[in-house]
Design a protein around this motif. Structure first.
Motif, PDB file in Angstrom:
ATOM      1  N   ALA A  60      45.310  37.213  48.008  1.00  0.00           N
ATOM      2  CA  ALA A  60      46.113  36.950  49.113  1.00  0.00           C
ATOM      3  C   ALA A  60      46.219  38.127  49.825  1.00  0.00           C
ATOM      4  CB  ALA A  60      47.346  36.473  48.422  1.00  0.00           C
ATOM      5  N   LEU A  61      46.112  39.381  49.331  1.00  0.00           N
ATOM      6  CA  LEU A  61      46.310  40.580  50.050  1.00  0.00           C
ATOM      7  C   LEU A  61      45.037  40.759  50.806  1.00  0.00           C
ATOM      8  CD1 LEU A  61      47.993  42.818  47.065  1.00  0.00           C
ATOM      9  CD2 LEU A  61      49.087  42.388  49.450  1.00  0.00           C
ATOM     10  N   GLY A 106      40.161  35.590  59.867  1.00  0.00           N
ATOM     11  CA  GLY A 106      40.332  34.184  59.568  1.00  0.00           C
ATOM     12  C   GLY A 106      39.368  33.681  58.498  1.00  0.00           C
ATOM     13  N   PRO A 107      39.325  32.447  58.280  1.00  0.00           N
ATOM     14  CA  PRO A 107      38.480  32.079  57.113  1.00  0.00           C
ATOM     15  C   PRO A 107      37.185  32.510  57.194  1.00  0.00           C
ATOM     16  CG  PRO A 107      39.618  30.147  58.188  1.00  0.00           C
ATOM     17  CD  PRO A 107      39.834  31.441  59.005  1.00  0.00           C
ATOM     18  N   THR A 108      36.496  32.808  55.743  1.00  0.00           N
ATOM     19  CA  THR A 108      35.350  33.387  55.548  1.00  0.00           C
ATOM     20  C   THR A 108      34.920  33.403  54.168  1.00  0.00           C
ATOM     21  OG1 THR A 108      34.167  35.646  55.718  1.00  0.00           O
ATOM     22  CG2 THR A 108      36.356  35.759  54.922  1.00  0.00           C
ATOM     23  N   ILE A 109      33.676  33.696  54.061  1.00  0.00           N
ATOM     24  CA  ILE A 109      33.224  33.762  52.585  1.00  0.00           C
ATOM     25  C   ILE A 109      33.762  35.001  51.807  1.00  0.00           C
ATOM     26  CG2 ILE A 109      31.124  33.885  51.056  1.00  0.00           C
ATOM     27  CD1 ILE A 109      29.467  32.337  53.085  1.00  0.00           C
ATOM     28  N   ILE A 110      34.592  34.813  50.831  1.00  0.00           N
ATOM     29  CA  ILE A 110      34.807  35.994  49.685  1.00  0.00           C
ATOM     30  C   ILE A 110      34.161  35.866  48.408  1.00  0.00           C
ATOM     31  CG2 ILE A 110      36.947  36.766  48.585  1.00  0.00           C
ATOM     32  CD1 ILE A 110      38.630  35.898  50.569  1.00  0.00           C
ATOM     33  N   ALA A 111      33.251  36.865  48.360  1.00  0.00           N
ATOM     34  CA  ALA A 111      32.681  37.052  47.116  1.00  0.00           C
ATOM     35  C   ALA A 111      33.555  37.634  46.117  1.00  0.00           C
ATOM     36  CB  ALA A 111      31.422  37.900  47.668  1.00  0.00           C
ATOM     37  N   ALA A 128      40.357  33.576  40.877  1.00  0.00           N
ATOM     38  CA  ALA A 128      40.017  34.068  42.135  1.00  0.00           C
ATOM     39  C   ALA A 128      39.364  32.705  43.095  1.00  0.00           C
ATOM     40  CB  ALA A 128      39.004  34.952  41.884  1.00  0.00           C
ATOM     41  N   GLU A 129      38.601  31.934  42.430  1.00  0.00           N
ATOM     42  CA  GLU A 129      38.169  30.818  43.344  1.00  0.00           C
ATOM     43  C   GLU A 129      39.590  29.961  43.803  1.00  0.00           C
ATOM     44  OE1 GLU A 129      33.848  29.393  41.553  1.00  0.00           O
ATOM     45  OE2 GLU A 129      35.319  28.997  40.336  1.00  0.00           O
ATOM     46  N   LYS A 130      40.453  29.628  42.909  1.00  0.00           N
ATOM     47  CA  LYS A 130      41.525  28.690  43.176  1.00  0.00           C
ATOM     48  C   LYS A 130      42.294  29.500  44.405  1.00  0.00           C
ATOM     49  CE  LYS A 130      44.919  28.437  40.269  1.00  0.00           C
ATOM     50  NZ  LYS A 130      45.488  28.258  39.083  1.00  0.00           N
ATOM     51  N   ALA A 131      42.416  30.557  44.201  1.00  0.00           N
ATOM     52  CA  ALA A 131      43.286  31.547  45.379  1.00  0.00           C
ATOM     53  C   ALA A 131      42.380  31.480  46.681  1.00  0.00           C
ATOM     54  CB  ALA A 131      43.568  32.732  44.796  1.00  0.00           C
ATOM     55  N   ALA A 132      41.124  31.475  46.598  1.00  0.00           N
ATOM     56  CA  ALA A 132      40.458  31.695  47.963  1.00  0.00           C
ATOM     57  C   ALA A 132      40.647  30.262  48.715  1.00  0.00           C
ATOM     58  CB  ALA A 132      39.056  32.124  47.657  1.00  0.00           C
ATOM     59  N   LYS A 186      42.590  28.166  48.300  1.00  0.00           N
ATOM     60  CA  LYS A 186      44.042  27.705  48.727  1.00  0.00           C
ATOM     61  C   LYS A 186      44.234  28.324  50.258  1.00  0.00           C
ATOM     62  CE  LYS A 186      48.844  28.217  47.262  1.00  0.00           C
ATOM     63  NZ  LYS A 186      49.605  28.873  46.214  1.00  0.00           N
ATOM     64  N   LEU A 187      43.619  29.452  50.379  1.00  0.00           N
ATOM     65  CA  LEU A 187      44.038  30.016  51.648  1.00  0.00           C
ATOM     66  C   LEU A 187      42.695  29.789  52.896  1.00  0.00           C
ATOM     67  CD1 LEU A 187      44.842  33.758  50.179  1.00  0.00           C
ATOM     68  CD2 LEU A 187      46.320  32.099  51.375  1.00  0.00           C
ATOM     69  N   GLY A 188      41.968  28.676  52.566  1.00  0.00           N
ATOM     70  CA  GLY A 188      41.064  28.511  53.561  1.00  0.00           C
ATOM     71  C   GLY A 188      39.613  28.978  53.497  1.00  0.00           C
ATOM     72  N   HIS A 189      39.413  30.006  52.431  1.00  0.00           N
ATOM     73  CA  HIS A 189      38.088  30.793  52.324  1.00  0.00           C
ATOM     74  C   HIS A 189      37.347  29.952  51.467  1.00  0.00           C
ATOM     75  CE1 HIS A 189      40.209  33.939  54.358  1.00  0.00           C
ATOM     76  NE2 HIS A 189      41.105  34.022  53.451  1.00  0.00           N
ATOM     77  N   GLN A 190      35.946  30.254  51.329  1.00  0.00           N
ATOM     78  CA  GLN A 190      34.838  29.856  50.584  1.00  0.00           C
ATOM     79  C   GLN A 190      34.529  30.993  49.569  1.00  0.00           C
ATOM     80  OE1 GLN A 190      31.475  28.486  52.460  1.00  0.00           O
ATOM     81  NE2 GLN A 190      30.034  28.765  50.782  1.00  0.00           N
ATOM     82  N   PRO A 191      35.003  30.601  48.329  1.00  0.00           N
ATOM     83  CA  PRO A 191      34.577  31.588  47.380  1.00  0.00           C
ATOM     84  C   PRO A 191      32.983  31.642  46.867  1.00  0.00           C
ATOM     85  CG  PRO A 191      35.604  29.440  46.234  1.00  0.00           C
ATOM     86  CD  PRO A 191      35.400  29.471  47.708  1.00  0.00           C
ATOM     87  N   LEU A 192      32.320  32.836  46.608  1.00  0.00           N
ATOM     88  CA  LEU A 192      31.124  32.746  46.216  1.00  0.00           C
ATOM     89  C   LEU A 192      31.286  33.878  44.811  1.00  0.00           C
ATOM     90  CD1 LEU A 192      27.936  32.312  46.634  1.00  0.00           C
ATOM     91  CD2 LEU A 192      28.118  34.339  48.136  1.00  0.00           C
ATOM     92  N   VAL A 193      30.591  33.441  43.844  1.00  0.00           N
ATOM     93  CA  VAL A 193      30.652  34.065  42.338  1.00  0.00           C
ATOM     94  C   VAL A 193      29.417  34.873  42.292  1.00  0.00           C
ATOM     95  CG1 VAL A 193      30.755  34.206  40.155  1.00  0.00           C
ATOM     96  CG2 VAL A 193      32.205  32.637  41.399  1.00  0.00           C
ATOM     97  N   ILE A 194      29.301  35.991  42.198  1.00  0.00           N
ATOM     98  CA  ILE A 194      28.185  36.876  41.885  1.00  0.00           C
ATOM     99  C   ILE A 194      28.399  37.973  40.871  1.00  0.00           C
ATOM    100  CG2 ILE A 194      26.513  38.707  42.955  1.00  0.00           C
ATOM    101  CD1 ILE A 194      27.295  37.781  45.548  1.00  0.00           C
ATOM    102  N   ARG A 195      27.289  37.777  39.903  1.00  0.00           N
ATOM    103  CA  ARG A 195      27.480  38.453  38.653  1.00  0.00           C
ATOM    104  C   ARG A 195      26.473  39.771  38.595  1.00  0.00           C
ATOM    105  NH1 ARG A 195      28.338  33.119  37.804  1.00  0.00           N
ATOM    106  NH2 ARG A 195      30.010  32.620  36.339  1.00  0.00           N
ATOM    107  N   ALA A 196      26.917  40.641  37.980  1.00  0.00           N
ATOM    108  CA  ALA A 196      26.036  41.832  37.499  1.00  0.00           C
ATOM    109  C   ALA A 196      26.467  42.418  36.424  1.00  0.00           C
ATOM    110  CB  ALA A 196      26.076  42.756  38.793  1.00  0.00           C
ATOM    111  N   ARG A 197      25.449  42.942  35.779  1.00  0.00           N
ATOM    112  CA  ARG A 197      25.593  43.573  34.262  1.00  0.00           C
ATOM    113  C   ARG A 197      25.007  44.709  34.033  1.00  0.00           C
ATOM    114  NH1 ARG A 197      24.302  40.714  29.674  1.00  0.00           N
ATOM    115  NH2 ARG A 197      24.772  38.716  30.607  1.00  0.00           N
TER     116      ARG A 197
END
Length: 324
Positions: free
Chosen positions: A151-152, A159-164, A181-185, A187-198
């Motif tokens: 949210a912050l 405006g709406p965008t992809i939030i990784a 994080a996906e649920k919050a994004a 809800k605010l009109g953004h597209q969530p994108l999950v990226i993993r790194a180890r």
């Protein structure tokens, strides 16, 4: 007997007493999945709390420190080494990945953990108020905080965008972080994108993917590995002009845009207080798990300007600290 002989004899008689005093100085362990480079503030808070209850490092207590440098497979061996040194208690840093290793390795040495998720759900303790067993500590409930972080971050975007969401799949709490994080994004009109790194290789690939996907903002999931690589992450976010939210203040102090999370000082100071109480004889199973009372919002205004962001006055007014 001459005076010189008396003094020498008296001093010699004290040697066994001094030796015994040195032997009984308690030894505590500090096991971190992170590195010496980034753990300075945590160790300072831990040492300060111990000193406040009478255990000054080097005189009233000896602290054995071990770092995994973001390589979690080193943790079991480091824990074994601390156990061999007959430590009276161990503080763990770096979330569940470190605390779980400590729990597996000993059922008798008191463990004071710092974790980012629910220690009951992950089996570290029986309950928050009465942990039972040999573990207690502090939890920041980072998974719950992620909704606020999204949210912050959204307030700073045009405006709406992809939030990784950059997450570390080695962390036990990863899936909880992703879900919140996906649920919050969304809800605010953004597209969530999950990226993993180890590791370093997959972290390089992650940023290549972030750029290719034209990500508009980035949220960094809680991870000891990411904190040890925070300089690189901050540099990549700046290079590709990506507004980025962190869970800890240290990356923002190093040039990152914004962070929201529990107070590093408060969490590790509380761990030191608990270790001091244990050294004085209190039972670990009677010490409730603590939740931080303070959450910090930090903004690096210089970075915001470099990114071309117009920070709302309401946001600035809520920030606990603005770095200019």
């Amino acid at each position: 007997m001459r005076r010189r002989e008396f003094i020498i004899g008296s001093t010699a008689a004290l040697w066994p007493v001094v030796a015994r005093a040195q032997q009984v100085m308690p030894v505590v362990g500090y096991l971190s999945a992170r590195s010496a480079e980034v753990d300075g503030p945590m160790l300072a808070a831990f040492r300060q709390a111990l000193a406040e209850v009478g255990y000054v490092d080097g005189s009233g207590v000896r602290i054995e420190i071990r770092f995994a440098d973001g390589q979690y497979d080193r943790l079991p061996g480091l824990m074994d080494d601390l156990i061999k040194r007959q430590v009276a208690a161990i503080t763990t840093g770096g979330g569940l990945v470190t605390a779980e290793v400590a729990k597996v390795k000993t059922a008798t040495i008191p463990i004071v953990f710092n974790v980012a998720d629910d220690p009951v759900r992950f089996g570290l303790v029986e309950s928050m108020n009465r942990p039972g067993g040999n573990l207690t500590g502090v939890t920041s409930f980072q998974t719950v905080v992620m909704e606020k972080q999204v949210a912050l971050l959204s307030e700073l975007l045009h405006g709406p965008t992809i939030i990784a969401l950059l997450i570390d799949p080695q962390m036990p709490e990863t899936e909880s972080q992703v879900a919140e994080a996906e649920k919050a994004a969304i809800k605010l009109g953004h597209q969530p994108l999950v990226i993993r790194a180890r590791n370093d290789t997959t972290l390089d690939a992650a940023f290549a993917d972030i750029v290719q996907q034209k990500v508009g903002a980035l949220l960094i999931g809680a991870s000891p590995f990411f904190l040890t690589r925070s300089k690189y992450i901050v540099e990549q976010a700046a290079r590709h002009s990506i507004p980025t939210m962190y869970w800890r203040r240290e990356p923002v102090e190093g040039g990152g845009l914004v962070s929201y999370g529990s107070s590093t000082f408060e969490m590790y100071h509380q761990a030191g207080v608990y270790v001091g109480r244990i050294l004085k004889g209190e039972k670990v199973e009677n010490l409730p798990v603590i939740q931080p009372a303070k959450f910090e919002l930090l903004l690096n205004l210089k970075t915001a300007k470099a990114l071309g962001l117009n920070i709302p006055h309401t946001f600035l007014a809520r920030a606990d600290e603005v770095i200019e």
